[in-house]
Design a protein around this motif. Sequence first.
Motif, mmCIF file in Angstrom:
data_model
loop_
_atom_site.group_PDB
_atom_site.id
_atom_site.type_symbol
_atom_site.label_atom_id
_atom_site.label_comp_id
_atom_site.label_asym_id
_atom_site.label_seq_id
_atom_site.Cartn_x
_atom_site.Cartn_y
_atom_site.Cartn_z
ATOM 1 N N GLU A 1 -18.837 -12.537 0.001
ATOM 2 C CA GLU A 1 -18.385 -11.153 0.155
ATOM 3 C C GLU A 1 -17.010 -11.099 0.826
ATOM 4 O O GLU A 1 -16.616 -12.024 1.540
ATOM 5 N N ARG A 2 -16.306 -9.985 0.589
ATOM 6 C CA ARG A 2 -14.921 -9.861 1.051
ATOM 7 C C ARG A 2 -14.771 -8.851 2.181
ATOM 8 O O ARG A 2 -15.555 -7.917 2.321
ATOM 9 N N SER A 3 -13.706 -9.039 2.934
ATOM 10 C CA SER A 3 -13.243 -8.052 3.902
ATOM 11 C C SER A 3 -12.006 -7.356 3.341
ATOM 12 O O SER A 3 -11.335 -7.875 2.442
ATOM 13 N N ILE A 4 -11.700 -6.201 3.887
ATOM 14 C CA ILE A 4 -10.493 -5.447 3.536
ATOM 15 C C ILE A 4 -9.718 -5.222 4.823
ATOM 16 O O ILE A 4 -10.301 -4.856 5.850
ATOM 17 N N LEU A 5 -8.408 -5.435 4.775
ATOM 18 C CA LEU A 5 -7.612 -5.266 5.986
ATOM 19 C C LEU A 5 -6.192 -4.851 5.629
ATOM 20 O O LEU A 5 -5.716 -5.088 4.517
ATOM 21 N N PRO A 6 -5.506 -4.204 6.573
ATOM 22 C CA PRO A 6 -4.109 -3.837 6.324
ATOM 23 C C PRO A 6 -3.211 -5.060 6.432
ATOM 24 O O PRO A 6 -3.570 -6.073 7.025
ATOM 25 N N SER A 7 -2.044 -4.962 5.827
ATOM 26 C CA SER A 7 -1.054 -6.031 5.896
ATOM 27 C C SER A 7 0.327 -5.407 6.104
ATOM 28 O O SER A 7 0.654 -4.429 5.427
ATOM 29 N N PRO A 8 1.114 -5.940 7.037
ATOM 30 C CA PRO A 8 0.902 -7.127 7.862
ATOM 31 C C PRO A 8 -0.143 -6.890 8.942
ATOM 32 O O PRO A 8 -0.503 -5.745 9.230
ATOM 33 N N LEU A 9 -0.578 -7.988 9.568
ATOM 34 C CA LEU A 9 -1.608 -7.878 10.592
ATOM 35 C C LEU A 9 -1.591 -9.117 11.476
ATOM 36 O O LEU A 9 -1.180 -10.203 11.050
ATOM 37 N N TYR A 10 -2.075 -8.931 12.691
ATOM 38 C CA TYR A 10 -2.232 -10.017 13.656
ATOM 39 C C TYR A 10 -2.947 -11.188 12.982
ATOM 40 O O TYR A 10 -4.039 -11.026 12.435
ATOM 41 N N PRO A 11 -2.353 -12.385 12.962
ATOM 42 C CA PRO A 11 -2.857 -13.499 12.143
ATOM 43 C C PRO A 11 -4.331 -13.847 12.312
ATOM 44 O O PRO A 11 -4.984 -14.200 11.315
ATOM 45 N N GLN B 1 2.626 1.074 4.737
ATOM 46 C CA GLN B 1 3.851 1.694 4.254
ATOM 47 C C GLN B 1 4.534 2.462 5.386
ATOM 48 O O GLN B 1 3.879 2.950 6.312
ATOM 49 N N ASN B 2 5.853 2.568 5.277
ATOM 50 C CA ASN B 2 6.622 3.385 6.203
ATOM 51 C C ASN B 2 6.467 4.845 5.776
ATOM 52 O O ASN B 2 7.029 5.272 4.766
ATOM 53 N N VAL B 3 5.687 5.596 6.532
ATOM 54 C CA VAL B 3 5.460 7.014 6.260
ATOM 55 C C VAL B 3 5.963 7.802 7.464
ATOM 56 O O VAL B 3 5.380 7.744 8.551
ATOM 57 N N ASP B 4 7.067 8.501 7.292
ATOM 58 C CA ASP B 4 7.665 9.296 8.371
ATOM 59 C C ASP B 4 7.904 8.443 9.618
ATOM 60 O O ASP B 4 7.582 8.825 10.747
ATOM 61 N N ASN B 5 8.469 7.246 9.385
ATOM 62 C CA ASN B 5 8.824 6.329 10.470
ATOM 63 C C ASN B 5 7.616 5.815 11.248
ATOM 64 O O ASN B 5 7.708 5.520 12.451
ATOM 65 N N ARG B 6 6.487 5.681 10.567
ATOM 66 C CA ARG B 6 5.278 5.099 11.152
ATOM 67 C C ARG B 6 4.648 4.169 10.113
ATOM 68 O O ARG B 6 4.621 4.494 8.926
ATOM 69 N N TRP B 7 4.150 3.030 10.575
ATOM 70 C CA TRP B 7 3.460 2.118 9.679
ATOM 71 C C TRP B 7 2.019 2.594 9.487
ATOM 72 O O TRP B 7 1.237 2.647 10.435
ATOM 73 N N VAL B 8 1.695 2.968 8.242
ATOM 74 C CA VAL B 8 0.385 3.552 7.936
ATOM 75 C C VAL B 8 -0.163 2.895 6.668
ATOM 76 O O VAL B 8 0.581 2.677 5.702
ATOM 77 N N THR B 9 -1.459 2.595 6.674
ATOM 78 C CA THR B 9 -2.123 2.037 5.497
ATOM 79 C C THR B 9 -3.044 3.078 4.892
ATOM 80 O O THR B 9 -3.923 3.617 5.577
ATOM 81 N N ASP B 10 -2.839 3.365 3.623
ATOM 82 C CA ASP B 10 -3.720 4.271 2.880
ATOM 83 C C ASP B 10 -4.657 3.417 2.040
ATOM 84 O O ASP B 10 -4.261 2.876 1.003
ATOM 85 N N PHE B 11 -5.895 3.284 2.468
ATOM 86 C CA PHE B 11 -6.814 2.389 1.776
ATOM 87 C C PHE B 11 -7.232 2.908 0.410
ATOM 88 O O PHE B 11 -7.743 2.140 -0.417
ATOM 89 N N THR C 1 1.718 1.607 15.630
ATOM 90 C CA THR C 1 1.199 2.915 15.235
ATOM 91 C C THR C 1 -0.076 3.240 16.010
ATOM 92 O O THR C 1 -0.963 2.390 16.159
ATOM 93 N N VAL C 2 -0.165 4.476 16.492
ATOM 94 C CA VAL C 2 -1.387 4.994 17.093
ATOM 95 C C VAL C 2 -1.973 5.991 16.100
ATOM 96 O O VAL C 2 -1.366 7.032 15.826
ATOM 97 N N TYR C 3 -3.118 5.671 15.539
ATOM 98 C CA TYR C 3 -3.663 6.492 14.459
ATOM 99 C C TYR C 3 -4.090 7.869 14.948
ATOM 100 O O TYR C 3 -4.712 8.022 16.005
ATOM 101 N N ARG C 4 -3.760 8.883 14.151
ATOM 102 C CA ARG C 4 -4.181 10.248 14.405
ATOM 103 C C ARG C 4 -5.631 10.424 13.929
ATOM 104 O O ARG C 4 -6.155 9.641 13.154
ATOM 105 N N ARG C 5 -6.248 11.497 14.379
ATOM 106 C CA ARG C 5 -7.650 11.730 14.018
ATOM 107 C C ARG C 5 -7.842 11.832 12.514
ATOM 108 O O ARG C 5 -8.787 11.277 11.949
ATOM 109 N N GLU C 6 -6.922 12.507 11.833
ATOM 110 C CA GLU C 6 -7.077 12.655 10.381
ATOM 111 C C GLU C 6 -6.917 11.313 9.672
ATOM 112 O O GLU C 6 -7.532 11.090 8.608
#
Length: 380
Positions: A108-118, A137-147, A172-177
């Motif tokens: 089975e596989r995992s899913i993770l954002p990239s780049p990431l802590y090794p 992706q750079n979204v409004d000057n923040r690194w955000v992953t849209d899964f 990046t500090v993720y927002r609630r949404e």
Amino acid sequence: MTFNFDHWVDRSHTDSVKWHKYRDKDVIPLWVADTDFTSPPCVISALQARVAEGVFGYGFAPPALISLVVARLRERYDWTIKPEWIVWLPGLVCGLNLAVRTCTTPEERSILPSPLYPPFMQAALSEGRRYLAVPAQNVDNRWVTDFKTCESSLEGNEKLLMLCNPYNPGGTVYRREELQAQLDFAQRHDLFVCSDEIHCDLILEPGCEHIPFASLNEDAAQRSITLMSPSKTFNLAGLGASMAIIPNDRLRHKFAHTARGIVPHVNVLAYVAATAAYAEGDSWLQAQLEYLRGNRDLAFARINAMPGLTLLPMEGTYLGWIDASAAELDSPYRFFLAAGVGLSDGRDFGNPQFVRINLGCQRALLEKALDRMAAALAAR
């Protein structure tokens, strides 16, 4: 009490991994994620008192520490946990590996954002496993992953979503949404979620707040393994006191069973340091955050003024993610190393055109490193 974060401690000929890497070389080490700051006085005093006892047998998590953790999460993050949800660990990296082995089989596989802590990738590859990396992706000057962008690439054997909040690298500090979107994705594909929140106390941007993934709702709690530690907050990384917080009884028991015979217990000095830090260290933490904001602002201004380099605003952590792709360097890591600055190679995180910089150092040292980087780029 006044704390002096400009105080210099010479670690160049000690057992420091960070400084030993370039021992006897004219290289400023700004790579591995510990700081060069003296730990809080309350921690040092507590350790000295415990060492004076002279006996270092097996120990257990002090009830006072458990109470401090429960109260801290409730007061700082509006997250109410039960003491029995905590599994103590001698480090967060072993928690990543345990999460992978608990939640997935080798097929089975995992899913993770990239780049990431090794260590995320290393854990996700354990015992022949595979993972799916989803680019941030750079979204409004923040690194955000849209899964959602990876849904066409799913094979149906994915079982674990691995998150990092605040994001390392990138800050990046993720927002609630954004956290809710991550939960929606996990629900659609019936995924467990391992959330590394080791930098949760290191929020630099005013107005940002850390929200534990598991605090979103009961469903998030029941599918989650949350990894936390005082290590980055109070510069205790070498002592090794971390925790996995797992509300789901069955998942927690499986996690603990997976650790049995493989993962050692936390040592008694780590418990002493963690207790003192959580009990009396917050005034030191606030002073450290102010100092780190100054370092961040300095690095942001200087690096973005250098030709070919871009550093997005850091909302949390003391780890900056520098895009050097426009500088057209064969290896940004080797280029700056030759200039006498030891950064983390972006190749290890998933993108060789980046480098990660550790801003947890005395400002004069950071200024010297930035001067070397600017001079090297100007001299090309």
